[in-house]
Scaffold this active site. Structure first.
Site, PDB file in Angstrom:
ATOM      1  CE  LYS A  24      -1.496   1.576   3.952  1.00 50.02           C
ATOM      2  NZ  LYS A  24      -1.164   2.955   4.332  1.00 50.02           N
ATOM      3  CG  ASN A  25       2.368   2.701   3.447  1.00 52.44           C
ATOM      4  OD1 ASN A  25       1.077   2.958   3.144  1.00 52.44           O
ATOM      5  ND2 ASN A  25       2.710   2.729   4.554  1.00 52.44           N
ATOM      6  CB  CYS A 118      -3.937  11.351  12.296  1.00 55.14           C
ATOM      7  SG  CYS A 118      -3.483   9.746  11.950  1.00 55.14           S
ATOM      8  NE  ARG A 123       0.472  10.013  10.202  1.00 53.66           N
ATOM      9  CZ  ARG A 123       0.150   9.219   9.155  1.00 53.66           C
ATOM     10  NH1 ARG A 123      -0.962   8.660   9.678  1.00 53.66           N
ATOM     11  NH2 ARG A 123       0.898   8.728   8.459  1.00 53.66           N
ATOM     12  CG  ASP A 306       3.385   1.351   9.390  1.00 49.75           C
ATOM     13  OD1 ASP A 306       2.804   2.098  10.158  1.00 49.75           O
ATOM     14  OD2 ASP A 306       3.408   1.676   8.226  1.00 49.75           O
ATOM     15  NE  ARG A 398      -7.241   4.420   5.809  1.00 50.62           N
ATOM     16  CZ  ARG A 398      -6.986   5.660   6.242  1.00 50.62           C
ATOM     17  NH1 ARG A 398      -7.548   6.166   7.484  1.00 50.62           N
ATOM     18  NH2 ARG A 398      -6.082   6.448   5.482  1.00 50.62           N
TER      19      ARG A 398
HETATM   20  N1  EPU Z   1       6.529  14.458  10.792  1.00 49.83           N
HETATM   21  C1  EPU Z   1       6.585  16.165  11.113  1.00 49.83           C
HETATM   22  N2  EPU Z   1       6.563  16.946  10.064  1.00 49.83           N
HETATM   23  C2  EPU Z   1       6.422  16.387   8.870  1.00 49.83           C
HETATM   24  C3  EPU Z   1       6.059  15.214   8.514  1.00 49.83           C
HETATM   25  C4  EPU Z   1       6.272  14.261   9.589  1.00 49.83           C
HETATM   26  O1  EPU Z   1       6.834  16.352  12.319  1.00 49.83           O
HETATM   27  O2  EPU Z   1       6.163  17.361   7.850  1.00 49.83           O
HETATM   28  C5  EPU Z   1       6.655  13.674  12.031  1.00 49.83           C
HETATM   29  C6  EPU Z   1       5.307  12.836  12.124  1.00 49.83           C
HETATM   30  O3  EPU Z   1       4.619  13.418  12.920  1.00 49.83           O
HETATM   31  C7  EPU Z   1       6.004  11.465  12.755  1.00 49.83           C
HETATM   32  C8  EPU Z   1       7.389  11.452  11.983  1.00 49.83           C
HETATM   33  O4  EPU Z   1       7.792  12.685  11.345  1.00 49.83           O
HETATM   34  O5  EPU Z   1       6.083  11.609  14.096  1.00 49.83           O
HETATM   35  C9  EPU Z   1       7.442  10.421  10.912  1.00 49.83           C
HETATM   36  O6  EPU Z   1       6.432  10.505  10.091  1.00 49.83           O
HETATM   37  P1  EPU Z   1       6.310  10.284   8.503  1.00 49.83           P
HETATM   38  O7  EPU Z   1       6.071  11.613   7.896  1.00 49.83           O
HETATM   39  O8  EPU Z   1       7.539   9.543   8.275  1.00 49.83           O
HETATM   40  O9  EPU Z   1       5.050   9.501   8.265  1.00 49.83           O
HETATM   41  P2  EPU Z   1       4.157   9.375   6.747  1.00 49.83           P
HETATM   42  O10 EPU Z   1       4.828   9.742   5.870  1.00 49.83           O
HETATM   43  O11 EPU Z   1       2.799  10.565   7.337  1.00 49.83           O
HETATM   44  C10 EPU Z   1       4.382   6.982   6.268  1.00 49.83           C
HETATM   45  C11 EPU Z   1       3.503   5.892   6.196  1.00 49.83           C
HETATM   46  C12 EPU Z   1       2.947   5.353   7.302  1.00 49.83           C
HETATM   47  C13 EPU Z   1       3.952   4.995   8.540  1.00 49.83           C
HETATM   48  C14 EPU Z   1       4.906   6.045   8.561  1.00 49.83           C
HETATM   49  C15 EPU Z   1       6.237   5.744   9.317  1.00 49.83           C
HETATM   50  C16 EPU Z   1       2.361   6.054   4.086  1.00 49.83           C
HETATM   51  C17 EPU Z   1       1.355   6.369   3.303  1.00 49.83           C
HETATM   52  N3  EPU Z   1       2.375   6.158   5.416  1.00 49.83           N
HETATM   53  O12 EPU Z   1       3.634   8.203   7.062  1.00 49.83           O
HETATM   54  O13 EPU Z   1       2.081   4.365   7.305  1.00 49.83           O
HETATM   55  O14 EPU Z   1       3.621   4.605   9.804  1.00 49.83           O
HETATM   56  O15 EPU Z   1       5.255   6.518   7.235  1.00 49.83           O
HETATM   57  O16 EPU Z   1       6.920   4.758   8.610  1.00 49.83           O
HETATM   58  O17 EPU Z   1       3.574   5.786   3.507  1.00 49.83           O
HETATM   59  C18 EPU Z   1       0.160   2.701   7.819  1.00 49.83           C
HETATM   60  O18 EPU Z   1       0.419   2.274   6.615  1.00 49.83           O
HETATM   61  O19 EPU Z   1      -0.598   2.282   8.671  1.00 49.83           O
HETATM   62  C19 EPU Z   1       1.098   4.108   8.194  1.00 49.83           C
HETATM   63  C20 EPU Z   1       0.680   4.906   9.076  1.00 49.83           C
END
Ligand code: EPU
Length: 421
Positions: A24-25, A118, A123, A306, A398
């Site tokens: 998915k990701n 969320c 996030r 995850d 999802r």
């Molecule tokens: N963060 C910030 N600012 C930003 C972006 C992120 O502070 O602008 C923080 C977040 O709050 C968090 C950390 O950085 O504490 C890491 O978050 P990240 O941005 O890496 O997460 P994401 O890109 O929103 C993806 C996956 C998630 C997975 C995370 C961590 C996708 C679509 N989603 O989310 O997947 O948990 O990386 O590996 O790729 C899931 O599949 O259930 C899921 C939540």
């Protein structure tokens, strides 16, 4: 949205073979990247889950031609007209933010609803926005929307404060059509970032270093269409390995990439599970009670957040005490009160959960709060004595393709029932 629930009669050791779906990701950024244009893209091994459907709906809404046929989708964004991702869609899936970079770099403007709260944490998307500003975008926030503008993005140097996964993907996509070279330091190293990069490279993008913490992208004038098979879902594969572990079963996961699961395999081995692997299969055998180990979630190649809820379910019936430290998302313990309802002995101390393994869990009615929490509760139900009834399984849908069927194939007594049944 399915309001169905799942009924599980626990206590059966699961046995057999299950095939991993596409990730998915990886699929989500790959779908979003078709916005960069360049003709028809054919994406195969697309997981049949609600989040990938939502992103296809969003692409259709923007004006793309989207032709889906069971696990394959042909997308052509040549005629795409709209550059606005509306609130009603974005609120159902935060990963919709992935269209921001591609829309901005192709059209010079984008309006994307700011993702709201969320269940698993705050996030924010500040790092996505700061990175785009560093490439010359002007960004304002108004009435719940992000407005981004740049007549032409300019390559630049971005150092991410946190190696955000979707942030890295957004910036890498934006940089593909920018003028000059962009370097992203402290980039996310997740395999899904690498899969996106390999799709973009097939389409003519010039990207080096994906999979390391420094990615460089040399902007090109345009991309062309290409075919791509989405990588296997490492989180789904590991969830089935943990189903094997928690039920003392014998499960082989086919069509996965064991290398992506090294941290998970090592941890399961250190609990006493027997793990063997070939180049694209992993098998887990567990004949006696596992012993507790401590777990810390980390960016790749560490143990993924995850899989934290699923591992907590496994630890809740292991012998001894385990400390589970969640370092990525501050709110990702919503499964704990539900596991407690099943008899798990867990205490929360800030970002740590202290789990005292119980000899058995008991089935109970429980409620899913987010995707991976739901998977953790399914695993707990598979191990528990008696019946577990999991409601709000739309969270599960999802990101897990046909989970009930797949578990039935491994011998689980699990059924999906309509909300009123
Ligand atoms: N963060 C910030 N600012 C930003 C972006 C992120 O502070 O602008 C923080 C977040 O709050 C968090 C950390 O950085 O504490 C890491 O978050 P990240 O941005 O890496 O997460 P994401 O890109 O929103 C993806 C996956 C998630 C997975 C995370 C961590 C996708 C679509 N989603 O989310 O997947 O948990 O990386 O590996 O790729 C899931 O599949 O259930 C899921 C939540």
């Amino acid at each position: 949205m399915s309001l169905d629930h799942i009924i599980i009669q626990g206590g059966i050791p699961l046995k057999g073979t299950v095939t991993a779906a596409g990730a998915k990701n990886a699929a989500l950024p790959i779908l979003a990247s078709t916005i960069l244009g360049g003709g028809e893209c054919l994406i195969t091994n697309l997981p049949q889950v609600r989040d990938t459907t939502t992103l296809q709906t969003l692409l259709g809404l923007l004006g793309a031609s989207v032709k889906t046929d069971e696990g394959r989708v042909a997308i052509d964004t040549t005629a795409l007209q709209s550059t606005e991702a509306p609130y009603d869609l974005v609120k159902t899936m935060r990963a919709s933010i992935l269209v921001l970079g591609p829309l901005l770099t192709r059209f010079g403007e984008a309006t994307v609803s700011l993702p709201g709260g969320c269940a698993i944490g705050l996030r924010p998307v500040n790092l996505h926005l700061d990175g785009l500003r560093q490439l010359g975008a002007s960004i304002t926030l108004e009435k719940g929307y992000i407005h981004a503008q740049a007549s032409k993005l300019q390559g630049g140097q971005i150092t991410l404060e946190i190696p955000t996964v979707t942030g890295t993907e957004n910036l890498m996509m934006a940089a593909c059509l920018a003028e000059g070279t962009t370097v992203i330091d402290n980039a996310a190293q997740e395999p899904e970032v690498v899969d996106l990069a390999s799709f973009l490279v097939k389409r003519g993008a010039r990207i080096a270093g994906a999979g390391s913490n420094r990615i460089s992208v040399e902007g090109v004038r345009q991309l062309h269409g290409a075919e791509h098979q989405v990588m296997p879902d490492r989180v789904e594969a590991a969830t089935y390995l943990m189903a094997g572990a928690i039920t003392h079963g014998d499960i082989q996961v086919d069509q996965c990439i064991p290398q992506h699961l090294e941290a998970v395999s090592r941890l399961l081995q250190s609990c006493g599970a027997d793990i063997s692997q070939s180049h694209n299969t992993i098998r887990i055998k567990t004949s006696s009670r596992l012993h507790a180990v401590d777990v810390t979630t980390q960016p790749y190649p560490g143990f993924p957040t995850d899989l934290q809820a699923q591992m907590m379910a496994v630890m809740s019936v292991a012998e001894g005490k385990s400390i589970i430290h969640e370092t990525i998302f501050e709110g990702r313990f919503l499964h704990v009160p539900e596991l407690q309802r099943m008899g798990a002995a867990i205490e929360i101390d800030g970002a740590r959960a202290l789990v005292q393994g119980a000899s058995t869990l008991t089935g109970a009615p429980v409620m899913a709060s987010d995707l991976r929490a739901s998977a953790g509760l399914v695993l707990a139900g598979l191990a528990a004595e008696g019946e577990t009834r999991l409601s709000r399984i739309y969270h599960l849908e999802r990101g897990y393709e046909r989970m009930v069927d797949k578990l039935q194939g491994l011998g689980a007594m699990i059924q999906q029932r309509a909300a009123w049944a």
